[in-house]
Design a protein around this motif. Structure first.
Motif, PDB file in Angstrom:
ATOM      1  N   TYR A 214       0.861  -1.187   0.000  1.00 48.93           N
ATOM      2  CA  TYR A 214       0.000   0.000   0.000  1.00 48.93           C
ATOM      3  C   TYR A 214       0.897   1.237   0.000  1.00 48.93           C
ATOM      4  O   TYR A 214       1.692   1.425   0.916  1.00 48.93           O
ATOM      5  CB  TYR A 214      -0.909   0.012   1.226  1.00 48.93           C
ATOM      6  N   ILE A 215       0.735   2.056  -1.021  1.00 51.48           N
ATOM      7  CA  ILE A 215       1.526   3.282  -1.122  1.00 51.48           C
ATOM      8  C   ILE A 215       0.617   4.438  -0.731  1.00 51.48           C
ATOM      9  O   ILE A 215      -0.365   4.743  -1.408  1.00 51.48           O
ATOM     10  CB  ILE A 215       2.072   3.465  -2.541  1.00 51.48           C
ATOM     11  N   ILE A 260      -6.113  -1.451  -3.926  1.00 51.12           N
ATOM     12  CA  ILE A 260      -6.679  -0.209  -4.461  1.00 51.12           C
ATOM     13  C   ILE A 260      -7.394   0.550  -3.350  1.00 51.12           C
ATOM     14  O   ILE A 260      -8.097  -0.036  -2.526  1.00 51.12           O
ATOM     15  CB  ILE A 260      -7.644  -0.515  -5.617  1.00 51.12           C
ATOM     16  N   GLU A 261      -7.224   1.852  -3.345  1.00 52.07           N
ATOM     17  CA  GLU A 261      -7.940   2.704  -2.386  1.00 52.07           C
ATOM     18  C   GLU A 261      -9.399   2.796  -2.813  1.00 52.07           C
ATOM     19  O   GLU A 261      -9.713   3.093  -3.961  1.00 52.07           O
ATOM     20  CB  GLU A 261      -7.302   4.094  -2.362  1.00 52.07           C
ATOM     21  N   ILE A 262     -10.313   2.547  -1.853  1.00 54.72           N
ATOM     22  CA  ILE A 262     -11.735   2.540  -2.203  1.00 54.72           C
ATOM     23  C   ILE A 262     -12.506   3.690  -1.563  1.00 54.72           C
ATOM     24  O   ILE A 262     -13.633   3.964  -1.964  1.00 54.72           O
ATOM     25  CB  ILE A 262     -12.389   1.197  -1.827  1.00 54.72           C
ATOM     26  N   ALA A 263     -11.926   4.345  -0.563  1.00 56.74           N
ATOM     27  CA  ALA A 263     -12.610   5.496   0.054  1.00 56.74           C
ATOM     28  C   ALA A 263     -11.600   6.269   0.892  1.00 56.74           C
ATOM     29  O   ALA A 263     -10.592   5.714   1.347  1.00 56.74           O
ATOM     30  CB  ALA A 263     -13.775   5.039   0.931  1.00 56.74           C
ATOM     31  N   LYS A 546      -7.882   3.488 -15.229  1.00 57.61           N
ATOM     32  CA  LYS A 546      -7.027   3.110 -14.097  1.00 57.61           C
ATOM     33  C   LYS A 546      -7.041   1.609 -13.864  1.00 57.61           C
ATOM     34  O   LYS A 546      -6.022   1.021 -13.507  1.00 57.61           O
ATOM     35  CB  LYS A 546      -7.487   3.862 -12.844  1.00 57.61           C
ATOM     36  N   LEU A 547      -8.208   0.981 -14.086  1.00 59.44           N
ATOM     37  CA  LEU A 547      -8.343  -0.449 -13.797  1.00 59.44           C
ATOM     38  C   LEU A 547      -8.065  -1.332 -15.008  1.00 59.44           C
ATOM     39  O   LEU A 547      -7.484  -2.412 -14.876  1.00 59.44           O
ATOM     40  CB  LEU A 547      -9.764  -0.738 -13.282  1.00 59.44           C
ATOM     41  N   TYR A 548      -8.494  -0.885 -16.201  1.00 59.90           N
ATOM     42  CA  TYR A 548      -8.397  -1.728 -17.394  1.00 59.90           C
ATOM     43  C   TYR A 548      -7.663  -1.007 -18.527  1.00 59.90           C
ATOM     44  O   TYR A 548      -7.863  -1.331 -19.699  1.00 59.90           O
ATOM     45  CB  TYR A 548      -9.791  -2.121 -17.879  1.00 59.90           C
ATOM     46  N   SER A 578      -1.930  14.442 -12.742  1.00 63.33           N
ATOM     47  CA  SER A 578      -2.797  15.109 -11.774  1.00 63.33           C
ATOM     48  C   SER A 578      -2.723  14.414 -10.412  1.00 63.33           C
ATOM     49  O   SER A 578      -2.655  15.077  -9.371  1.00 63.33           O
ATOM     50  CB  SER A 578      -4.233  15.121 -12.293  1.00 63.33           C
ATOM     51  N   MET A 579      -2.729  13.085 -10.418  1.00 64.70           N
ATOM     52  CA  MET A 579      -2.596  12.329  -9.170  1.00 64.70           C
ATOM     53  C   MET A 579      -1.256  12.580  -8.507  1.00 64.70           C
ATOM     54  O   MET A 579      -1.156  12.748  -7.287  1.00 64.70           O
ATOM     55  CB  MET A 579      -2.774  10.824  -9.451  1.00 64.70           C
ATOM     56  N   PHE A 580      -0.211  12.610  -9.299  1.00 65.40           N
ATOM     57  CA  PHE A 580       1.134  12.824  -8.748  1.00 65.40           C
ATOM     58  C   PHE A 580       1.239  14.188  -8.078  1.00 65.40           C
ATOM     59  O   PHE A 580       1.799  14.326  -6.984  1.00 65.40           O
ATOM     60  CB  PHE A 580       2.170  12.695  -9.866  1.00 65.40           C
ATOM     61  N   GLU A 581       0.713  15.205  -8.744  1.00 61.42           N
ATOM     62  CA  GLU A 581       0.796  16.556  -8.190  1.00 61.42           C
ATOM     63  C   GLU A 581      -0.004  16.708  -6.908  1.00 61.42           C
ATOM     64  O   GLU A 581       0.329  17.519  -6.052  1.00 61.42           O
ATOM     65  CB  GLU A 581       0.316  17.561  -9.243  1.00 61.42           C
ATOM     66  N   SER A 582      -1.051  15.898  -6.749  1.00 64.16           N
ATOM     67  CA  SER A 582      -1.844  15.952  -5.526  1.00 64.16           C
ATOM     68  C   SER A 582      -1.284  15.052  -4.425  1.00 64.16           C
ATOM     69  O   SER A 582      -1.838  15.004  -3.332  1.00 64.16           O
ATOM     70  CB  SER A 582      -3.300  15.560  -5.823  1.00 64.16           C
ATOM     71  N   GLY A 583      -0.214  14.326  -4.733  1.00 66.93           N
ATOM     72  CA  GLY A 583       0.396  13.446  -3.748  1.00 66.93           C
ATOM     73  C   GLY A 583      -0.219  12.062  -3.704  1.00 66.93           C
ATOM     74  O   GLY A 583       0.181  11.229  -2.885  1.00 66.93           O
ATOM     75  N   ASP A 584      -1.183  11.767  -4.592  1.00 64.19           N
ATOM     76  CA  ASP A 584      -1.846  10.468  -4.604  1.00 64.19           C
ATOM     77  C   ASP A 584      -1.008   9.487  -5.428  1.00 64.19           C
ATOM     78  O   ASP A 584      -1.320   9.167  -6.572  1.00 64.19           O
ATOM     79  CB  ASP A 584      -3.250  10.610  -5.193  1.00 64.19           C
ATOM     80  N   ILE A 585       0.072   8.996  -4.828  1.00 63.89           N
ATOM     81  CA  ILE A 585       1.028   8.165  -5.547  1.00 63.89           C
ATOM     82  C   ILE A 585       0.440   6.801  -5.883  1.00 63.89           C
ATOM     83  O   ILE A 585       0.774   6.212  -6.923  1.00 63.89           O
ATOM     84  CB  ILE A 585       2.322   8.009  -4.709  1.00 63.89           C
ATOM     85  N   ASN A 586      -0.418   6.287  -5.060  1.00 66.09           N
ATOM     86  CA  ASN A 586      -1.011   4.974  -5.320  1.00 66.09           C
ATOM     87  C   ASN A 586      -1.771   4.966  -6.643  1.00 66.09           C
ATOM     88  O   ASN A 586      -1.562   4.104  -7.497  1.00 66.09           O
ATOM     89  CB  ASN A 586      -1.923   4.590  -4.161  1.00 66.09           C
ATOM     90  N   ASN A 587      -2.652   5.939  -6.843  1.00 66.03           N
ATOM     91  CA  ASN A 587      -3.413   6.007  -8.089  1.00 66.03           C
ATOM     92  C   ASN A 587      -2.528   6.424  -9.263  1.00 66.03           C
ATOM     93  O   ASN A 587      -2.755   6.008 -10.397  1.00 66.03           O
ATOM     94  CB  ASN A 587      -4.583   6.980  -7.943  1.00 66.03           C
ATOM     95  N   PHE A 588      -1.519   7.243  -8.991  1.00 62.11           N
ATOM     96  CA  PHE A 588      -0.563   7.614 -10.036  1.00 62.11           C
ATOM     97  C   PHE A 588       0.096   6.355 -10.615  1.00 62.11           C
ATOM     98  O   PHE A 588       0.195   6.181 -11.833  1.00 62.11           O
ATOM     99  CB  PHE A 588       0.489   8.557  -9.454  1.00 62.11           C
ATOM    100  N   LEU A 589       0.527   5.462  -9.743  1.00 59.48           N
ATOM    101  CA  LEU A 589       1.194   4.244 -10.201  1.00 59.48           C
ATOM    102  C   LEU A 589       0.229   3.311 -10.924  1.00 59.48           C
ATOM    103  O   LEU A 589       0.625   2.603 -11.859  1.00 59.48           O
ATOM    104  CB  LEU A 589       1.829   3.532  -9.009  1.00 59.48           C
ATOM    105  N   LEU A 590      -1.038   3.298 -10.508  1.00 64.55           N
ATOM    106  CA  LEU A 590      -2.014   2.460 -11.207  1.00 64.55           C
ATOM    107  C   LEU A 590      -2.162   2.902 -12.667  1.00 64.55           C
ATOM    108  O   LEU A 590      -2.212   2.066 -13.577  1.00 64.55           O
ATOM    109  CB  LEU A 590      -3.369   2.530 -10.497  1.00 64.55           C
ATOM    110  N   PHE A 591      -2.216   4.200 -12.901  1.00 67.03           N
ATOM    111  CA  PHE A 591      -2.306   4.709 -14.270  1.00 67.03           C
ATOM    112  C   PHE A 591      -1.028   4.412 -15.058  1.00 67.03           C
ATOM    113  O   PHE A 591      -1.079   3.933 -16.200  1.00 67.03           O
ATOM    114  CB  PHE A 591      -2.564   6.221 -14.265  1.00 67.03           C
ATOM    115  N   ILE A 592       0.117   4.704 -14.447  1.00 63.01           N
ATOM    116  CA  ILE A 592       1.383   4.514 -15.142  1.00 63.01           C
ATOM    117  C   ILE A 592       1.620   3.040 -15.468  1.00 63.01           C
ATOM    118  O   ILE A 592       2.136   2.701 -16.537  1.00 63.01           O
ATOM    119  CB  ILE A 592       2.540   5.077 -14.289  1.00 63.01           C
ATOM    120  N   ASN A 593       1.205   2.156 -14.567  1.00 62.23           N
ATOM    121  CA  ASN A 593       1.395   0.728 -14.820  1.00 62.23           C
ATOM    122  C   ASN A 593       0.600   0.259 -16.038  1.00 62.23           C
ATOM    123  O   ASN A 593       1.048  -0.624 -16.774  1.00 62.23           O
ATOM    124  CB  ASN A 593       0.986  -0.085 -13.594  1.00 62.23           C
TER     125      ASN A 593
END
Length: 949
Positions: A214-215, A260-263, A546-548, A578-593
């Motif tokens: 979990y990042i 994945i973060e859900i809430a 992000k998911l598919y 946008s995720m990276f700039e907001s500090g949301d690294i977990n979702n940033f990596l999901l997109f980049i992956n």
């Protein structure tokens, strides 16, 4: 008559804590045993919790420890700092921290004895703030301890002479990581919480396997003191709380199945300090509970939410638990605990009227359908169950429009039949603005008699349809007042089967879909993009990308649509940055992956897209600082986030058991400190060799540079030291083997050979250490075998040389070759040379398949030519033999005639003696060489030269 004073009668008080105030309490995992501590009385009491016939709870004390017992067990007379940590389900063992120095004690409260955990690293019974100890659901005891031992232990209790004793059944190496905190869950899950920058690693201590990473958001304080984590009872949710840069309390909910973060939700610090943070209620109706206490007013602000609805946005609770908390009660799991000085009372939360009313209130599922696996799976299973019981599917053909209300929309479904297909039309009424969406439809290819349709309005107001054409989920886009197909699943079924057997085709769809759902990854399986409407919707959907994203990109490649592919990639980059700039690294990596997984196919599809170059340009220079509670810090080499730069710690897929050598090395480290204190002079002499040993043998498996191609990690200074030792080893042998015996005396040769043998054994020990660290990895790597040969050949050759004085030249030749090639490989760790090594190895890997094909061709031609051109009669190079065999070497050699001065040819002649080169196809081994020479042109050149002569 002698007189004496009245005797004092001492009556022992058996009242729990002698009616003094209870200071602390702790429950067992099964909530059937509670242990209390009274600071005033300095005593511990264990209470059994039982249900009576009316299902009410009753408690009674069953065991205790008084002040004298504690003083005897803990060897301590002062209990100013005393903390109850855990209680066992068997109602006899407790864990407590009695003093400042973080000493822990495992006490058998029934026999009033202290348990000795006789295992390396725990003999001092000390655990730091970063360590943890806990009882597990299966009755075992687990301990995670960081420095200096860095191990996890699992103990089981065995009975000896009617007494229980904890025996260590497993010791696990955790790795020498930096700056982390451990937490053990009741199911044996170990969470390792790293500060740099903010990562949680989840391991299973029972199976020793890595489970999830979990990042966390980089806007949170990277400090253990501000963070807590809890899992719900069935281990399907992980809730983490921490402080943001503005010291507000932030709560994040993750799915342990997918990571994945859900809430998430941030609570303003003005409402008070965090007081309680846990899951409450029974297993089926569990809720997340968080409360804040205002220091000035002493009032509580509480929130009760259901994370399974994928939202934490709820109003503060003013009714459900308000009365309970106002009476100084605490809620733990399904129990309400009230302590009134020395009186302890427990009630069930599930029997509380306010709580029952709260559970009956309707909760709207706010999450995406992609996460709504539980409800959709239940719907699928219900249809399959009816099929197994030979019940026909209920929704048959009807051309009457039917309304199916949801909370936000009302769906209108209408069926229309044609000769070749059936059409299902649907519209939706939006309740908020009373608008009606345009009509949408889908088709199924079966007759009116065979037509079957199943559908359900989901909790989030989306609607799912099951028909012979597949499984489809529609959603309302309220902004555009339109209906969108957001999910489609179809098993590959032939048209004729659909036409004649609608129910069977539906079952095929459902079974294939259920099999994917059974993988239980927390989200719906990747949709089938055969339906273009689904693809066109999802390629512009942020969550779907992000998911598919990988599959959506692959679909655009299949459609051969470069502009479409570029648009999808641009959307992924836009969302990820946008995720990276907001500090949301977990979702940033999901997109980049998603992009990373598709890069190879993108390059094959169209090199003009320059997908890899664009990817590197977008993410290579991303830079962000994170806040650790005191100051802003840069990402550093001790971070775990290897996606963004080179980091020092690698997460393996398993944890290893403690080996004999691990025990030995730690024992040396412990006694080394004793040597320094008691024998400083000896310590000074042995310091240098010991530091070398410590750096290589004890530390290198966890460091971050590569020494050789087999992937064994090393530090820069160790690489340099090993290189120096190997250079001396090589030079000693090369001097002896190269310089003539006339120029170097035998005594000097002996010295150099002995030095070669000594250094060879040192390097051999290094190889043994690598083998012990990872035996299978060592055996399966060809580079390890090469290293071993380069060390053993010169060493064994030197031993034979000393014994026999003379030695075959071929052994020396092989040893010299292996030594110098291995020396060359040392240069690959240097950045300047490493690039060329990587190029050569990459080319060799690509070229290998060609060499295999070439080798088979050479073998085939060589074998054929050998059979065709080999001599059929026996011959000898020493005895001329002339036969009718045209392939006989004596018939192939040149014959020279004597010519007199007058030009006449004399009868005498000279015949050239044949050799192996005369007919290279005479032997199969030389046939291989001949065919190779033919391929390279060497053989033809030799023939031309022979003809010219």
């Amino acid at each position: 008559m002698s007189s004496s004073g009245p005797e004092e009668l001492i009556v022992e008080d058996h009242t729990p804590h002698r009616e003094k105030e209870i200071s602390q309490y702790v429950f067992s995992l099964n909530m059937q045993y509670i242990v209390t501590w009274s600071k005033d009385d300095e005593s511990i009491v264990g209470w059994s919790i039982t249900n009576d016939l009316s299902n009410d709870l009753s408690i009674e004390p069953i065991n205790s420890l008084n002040t004298d017992d504690l003083k005897s067990l803990l060897n301590n007379n002062v209990f100013e700092i005393f903390h109850l940590k855990r209680a066992s389900d068997c109602k006899r063992f407790i864990i407590l921290y009695p003093m400042y120095n973080e000493e822990f004690a495992v006490i058998d409260i029934t026999t009033k004895s202290r348990q000795i955990l006789n295992v390396q690293g725990l003999k001092e019974n000390q655990l730091s703030y970063h360590d943890d100890i806990a009882f597990l659901e299966n009755g075992d005891l687990a301990i995670a301890k960081g420095e200096p031992v860095n191990r996890a232990y699992i103990f089981s209790k065995l009975k000896f002479n009617d007494k229980y004793q904890w025996i260590c059944k497993n010791s696990i190496e955790l790795g020498k990581y930096y700056d982390y905190k451990c937490k053990i869950n009741k199911n044996g899950t170990l969470f390792m919480y790293f500060n740099t920058p903010h990562v949680i690693i989840q391991w299973n201590l029972i199976t020793r396997k890595f489970e999830m990473q979990y990042i966390l958001n980089w806007n949170l304080l990277a400090d253990f003191a501000y963070s807590q984590l809890e899992m719900n009872s069935d281990n399907t949710l992980l809730v983490i709380t921490s402080c943001s840069e503005s010291f507000n309390t932030s709560v994040y909910v993750y799915s342990p199945k997918s990571g994945i973060e859900i809430a998430n939700k941030t609570f303003n610090n003005k409402i008070g300090e965090l007081d309680q943070f846990c899951f409450i209620g029974s297993r089926e109706k569990e809720r997340f509970f968080i409360s804040f206490k205002n220091r000035k007013t002493k009032n509580y602000v509480t929130y009760i939410s259901n994370p399974l609805t994928y939202t934490l946005d709820v109003s503060p609770d003013t009714n459900v638990l308000h009365d309970i908390l106002s009476q100084n009660c605490k809620v733990i799991n399904d129990y309400i605990i009230k302590i009134d000085k020395n009186k302890l009372s427990i009630k069930k939360l599930s029997q509380n009227e306010n709580w029952q009313n709260h559970l009956q209130s309707k909760e709207r599922y706010a999450g995406s359908t992609f996460f709504n696996t539980k409800e959709i799976k239940q719907f699928i299973l219900s249809i399959l169950e009816r099929y197994k019981s030979n019940q026909f599917l209920t929704q048959s053909y009807s051309d009457v429009s039917n309304e199916h209300p949801g909370e936000a929309y009302t769906w209108i479904v209408t069926n229309k039949s044609d000769e070749d297909f059936n059409a299902t039309y649907l519209k939706a009424k939006i309740k908020s603005n009373l608008k009606e969406t345009p009509e949408n439809c889908f088709y199924s290819y079966d007759s009116v008699d065979e037509y079957r349709l199943e559908f359900k309005v989901l909790k989030n107001d989306d609607i799912i349809f099951v028909s012979s054409s597949g499984i489809q989920i529609f959603s309302v886009n309220s902004e555009e007042s339109s209906i969108e197909l957001i999910y489609f699943w179809e098993e590959d079924i032939e048209y004729i089967i659909r036409k004649t057997q609608a129910q069977e085709s539906i079952i095929n769809h459902l079974i294939s879909f259920k099999n994917k759902l059974d993988l239980d990854i927390g989200i719906l399986p990747t949709p089938n993009f055969g339906e273009y409407d689904c693809y066109s919707t999802l390629k512009n959907n942020e969550l779907a990308l992000k998911l598919y994203g990988k599959e959506i990109i692959q679909k655009s490649i299949q459609r051969n649509a470069s502009n479409e592919t570029n648009e999808i990639l641009d959307n992924c980059y836009k969302y990820s940055i946008s995720m990276f700039e907001s500090g949301d690294i977990n979702n940033f990596l999901l997109f980049i992956n998603q992009i990373t997984f598709a890069l190879v196919e993108l390059e094959k599809f169209n090199k003009n897209l320059k997908a890899t170059e664009k990817f590197l340009l977008k993410i290579n220079l991303l830079y962000r600082r994170f806040y650790d509670g005191f100051k802003f810090r840069d990402i550093n080499d001790s971070s775990l986030l290897s996606h963004l730069q080179y980091y020092g710690i690698y997460v393996h897929s398993y944890l290893s058991n403690t080996s004999f050598f691990d025990y030995l090395f730690f024992w040396i480290s412990e006694n080394w400190n004793l040597l320094e204190r008691n024998y400083p002079q000896i310590h000074k002499i042995l310091k240098s060799p010991y530091l070398f040993y410590l750096s290589y043998f004890a530390i290198f498996p966890q460091k971050n540079l590569l020494l050789s191609l087999n992937g064994i990690p090393m530090e820069n200074n160790i690489i340099f030291l090993i290189w120096i030792l190997y250079s001396i080893f090589m030079c000693c042998f090369l001097i002896v083997s190269t310089i003539s015996k006339n120029e170097i005396s035998w005594n000097n040769q002996v010295i150099l050979l002995i030095l070669t043998i000594f250094l060879g054994f040192i390097h051999f020990i290094f190889e043994i250490r690598q083998f012990i660290h990872k035996p299978m990895h060592y055996i399966t790597s060809p580079w390890n075998w090469f290293d071993l040969a380069a060390i053993l050949f010169p060493t064994i050759t030197s031993i034979i040389w000393l014994h026999d004085i003379t030695i075959p030249v071929w052994i020396i030749t092989i040893s010299v070759f292996l030594l110098e090639i291995k020396f060359l490989l040392f240069f690959h760790v240097l950045e300047y040379f490493g690039t060329y090594f990587a190029i050569m190895i990459g080319v060799a890997q690509k070229f290998f398949s060609f060499l295999v094909v070439l080798g088979i061709l050479v073998l085939a031609f060589a074998h054929s030519f050998h059979i065709l051109l080999r001599p059929t009669a026996k011959y000898s190079y020493n005895q001329p033999s002339y036969t009718d065999d045209t392939n006989n070497p004596w018939n192939l050699v040149s014959t020279y005639q004597f010519i007199s001065s007058n030009g006449t040819v004399e009868g005498l002649s000279l015949v050239e003696i044949p050799d192996d080169n005369t007919n290279m196809f005479a032997l199969f081994s030389t046939s291989l060489l001949a065919v190779y020479f033919m391929l390279t042109g060497i053989y033809n050149k030799k023939l031309n030269n022979t003809k010219q002569k």
